[in-house]
Design an enzyme around this catalytic site. Structure first.
Site, mmCIF file in Angstrom:
data_model
loop_
_atom_site.group_PDB
_atom_site.id
_atom_site.type_symbol
_atom_site.label_atom_id
_atom_site.label_comp_id
_atom_site.label_asym_id
_atom_site.label_seq_id
_atom_site.Cartn_x
_atom_site.Cartn_y
_atom_site.Cartn_z
ATOM 1 N N LYS A 1 0.602 -5.072 5.223
ATOM 2 C CA LYS A 1 0.338 -5.061 3.778
ATOM 3 C C LYS A 1 1.132 -6.097 2.986
ATOM 4 O O LYS A 1 0.703 -6.544 1.932
ATOM 5 C CB LYS A 1 0.577 -3.669 3.221
ATOM 6 C CG LYS A 1 -0.479 -2.683 3.721
ATOM 7 C CD LYS A 1 -0.638 -1.525 2.797
ATOM 8 C CE LYS A 1 -1.885 -0.736 3.114
ATOM 9 N NZ LYS A 1 -1.799 -0.008 4.403
ATOM 10 N N GLU B 1 -1.802 0.751 -6.779
ATOM 11 C CA GLU B 1 -2.020 2.130 -6.373
ATOM 12 C C GLU B 1 -1.458 2.305 -4.971
ATOM 13 O O GLU B 1 -1.337 1.343 -4.227
ATOM 14 C CB GLU B 1 -3.512 2.446 -6.358
ATOM 15 C CG GLU B 1 -4.264 2.006 -5.087
ATOM 16 C CD GLU B 1 -4.320 0.500 -4.845
ATOM 17 O OE1 GLU B 1 -4.130 -0.265 -5.816
ATOM 18 O OE2 GLU B 1 -4.549 0.087 -3.694
ATOM 19 N N SER C 1 -1.188 -2.760 13.402
ATOM 20 C CA SER C 1 -1.088 -3.045 11.968
ATOM 21 C C SER C 1 0.214 -2.599 11.334
ATOM 22 O O SER C 1 0.640 -3.168 10.326
ATOM 23 C CB SER C 1 -2.273 -2.406 11.233
ATOM 24 O OG SER C 1 -2.359 -1.024 11.535
#
Ligand SMILES: *Cc1c(COP(=O)(O)O)cnc(C)c1O
Length: 410
Positions: free
Chosen positions: A99, A121, A388
């Site tokens: 991310k 968010e 990930s």
């Protein structure tokens, strides 16, 4: 193997209206159209500017920790007795997942646009932490919207965001989880758009977000191509990634879309099973609809009300899938599978035991698919899975599930 039938190829998408075939677009109230068009223009200008690209590359290296390793999982390979298995180690990045690639790219863009305030968010907290960290580093004011239920479940992550100076605002509407947090973030953005940039966390939402987020993550696949060439002298036979909104998967796959001999597999969250409300596998029972600015496959009931979802991993627990995935599924270029909570938890344990790497529960869905696929493949074939994120955040939940002997029945 089906090839992509797009004359101009992957770089031509989305089209000028932000569509990937019938999917994507900009389905928003009028007040948001201008901010989105301004964002698109600023993004395109920055992305073609060498100064911005160099700055992003420098920060990805020194702050985020790129390039990430491509790691040969020798014991897992031997255990499964088939394809040679490599992990793309996004779990090694700062804040623990892919991310940060997107958070850095968007925060630098916000700064360039003269915005002093950033909102985002978050569901489980991973995107909130990445955004809060980057804002601390760049000296930007940061507000994170999070459902009240999620805040309770992820109290430690809330504290991490606050330590980095972010304000975390609890959202009390509806189910009090991710969907409501996104609604609040959109509301804030409409109100404060002059000073504020909204850092959306996945390859979702209205145009230009799916395109922009994809481009911030496509470095994952570009590095993988180079690294597998170095290690094996050829391209892989198959890539596997988990798909929540779809950002890590599209970032991993993008550089291989025009390589017809590389099979691409996205893995959705099968939860407890495939009845509505028990899972988040949008291609298993979802239908075309519009959610939060984007036309795509959505889990919904017969009246079109957004369906409830469940997954053991919060990062995959969302009713809509990124529009680019829907498009490439139609083309037959990306195949989709799902893994249940139970399969993911089993893969989580196997990976930790054989490799000493604790994967995120999200990534464990991709690993569950690897455990099925690898034994069916030739020993000289190459399978790369995108790891990930790391599983530190999931250890407590996993220990509860394992001790309860429930194999993922949360
Ligand atoms: C958020 C998250 C995901 C799911 O998001 P995508 O946009 O589908 O990549 C997957 N893995 C990890 C570790 C995450 O934190």
């Amino acid at each position: 193997m089906t090839t992509v039938d797009t004359a101009a190829g992957r770089h031509a998408l989305p089209d000028l209206t932000g569509h990937f075939g019938p999917y994507g677009g900009m389905y928003v109230p009028e007040t948001l159209v201008t901010p989105l068009l301004e964002l698109e223009a600023a993004y395109r200008e920055a992305w073609s500017d060498e100064g911005y690209r160099n700055e992003l590359a420098a920060q990805l290296r020194s702050y985020a920790g790129r390039p990430t390793e491509l790691y040969l999982a020798e014991r897992l390979t031997r255990h499964l007795g088939g394809a040679r298995i490599y992990f793309k180690r996004e779990d090694l990045l700062h804040t623990g997942a892919h991310k940060i690639n997107n958070a850095l790219g968007q925060a630098l863009l916000a700064q360039r646009m003269g915005k002093t305030r950033v909102i985002a968010e978050t569901g489980a907290g991973q995107h909130g932490i990445a955004t809060a960290s980057v804002c601390a580093k760049l000296g930007l004011e940061c507000v994170i919207y999070m459902g009240a239920v999620d805040m309770e479940r992820q109290a430690l992550n809330v504290y991490r965001m606050r330590l980095s100076g972010a304000e975390v605002r609890g959202v009390q509407a509806g189910q009090r989880t991710l969907k409501e947090a996104i609604n609040e973030a959109i509301r804030d953005w409409v109100t404060n758009v002059r000073s504020t940039h909204y850092v959306l966390g996945s390859a979702l939402g209205a145009h230009p977000y799916p395109m922009m987020v994809r481009n911030f993550h496509k470095i994952i696949g570009e590095e993988t191509r180079r690294q597998i060439q170095e290690a094996e002298g050829r391209l892989p036979d198959e890539l596997i990634a988990c798909v929540g909104g779809g950002s890590n998967a599209i970032g991993f796959f993008f550089d291989f879309l025009e390589e017809p001999d590389v099979r691409l597999v996205g893995v959705e969250a099968g939860g407890h099973g495939l009845s509505l409300g028990e899972h988040a596998a949008r291609f298993e029972g979802g239908r075309l609809g519009v959610l939060q600015g984007c036309k795509t496959f959505i889990l919904q009931n017969e009246e079109g009300q957004i369906g409830l979802t469940h997954s053991v991993s919060a990062g995959l627990d969302y009713a809509a899938i990124g529009p680019e995935h829907a498009y490439y599924r139609d083309c037959g270029r990306i195949q989709f599978a799902y893994a249940t909570d139970r399969d993911a938890l089993e893969a989580f344990r196997t990976c930790a035991r054989l490799e000493g790497i604790i994967p995120a529960l999200e990534s464990s869905h991709a690993l569950a698919c690897v455990m099925k696929r690898a034994p069916e493949m030739d020993p000289d074939s190459l399978l790369v899975v995108n790891l990930s994120g790391r599983g530190d955040k999931d250890v407590q939940q996993a220990s509860r599930l394992i001790e309860a002997g429930s194999g993922g029945e949360s």
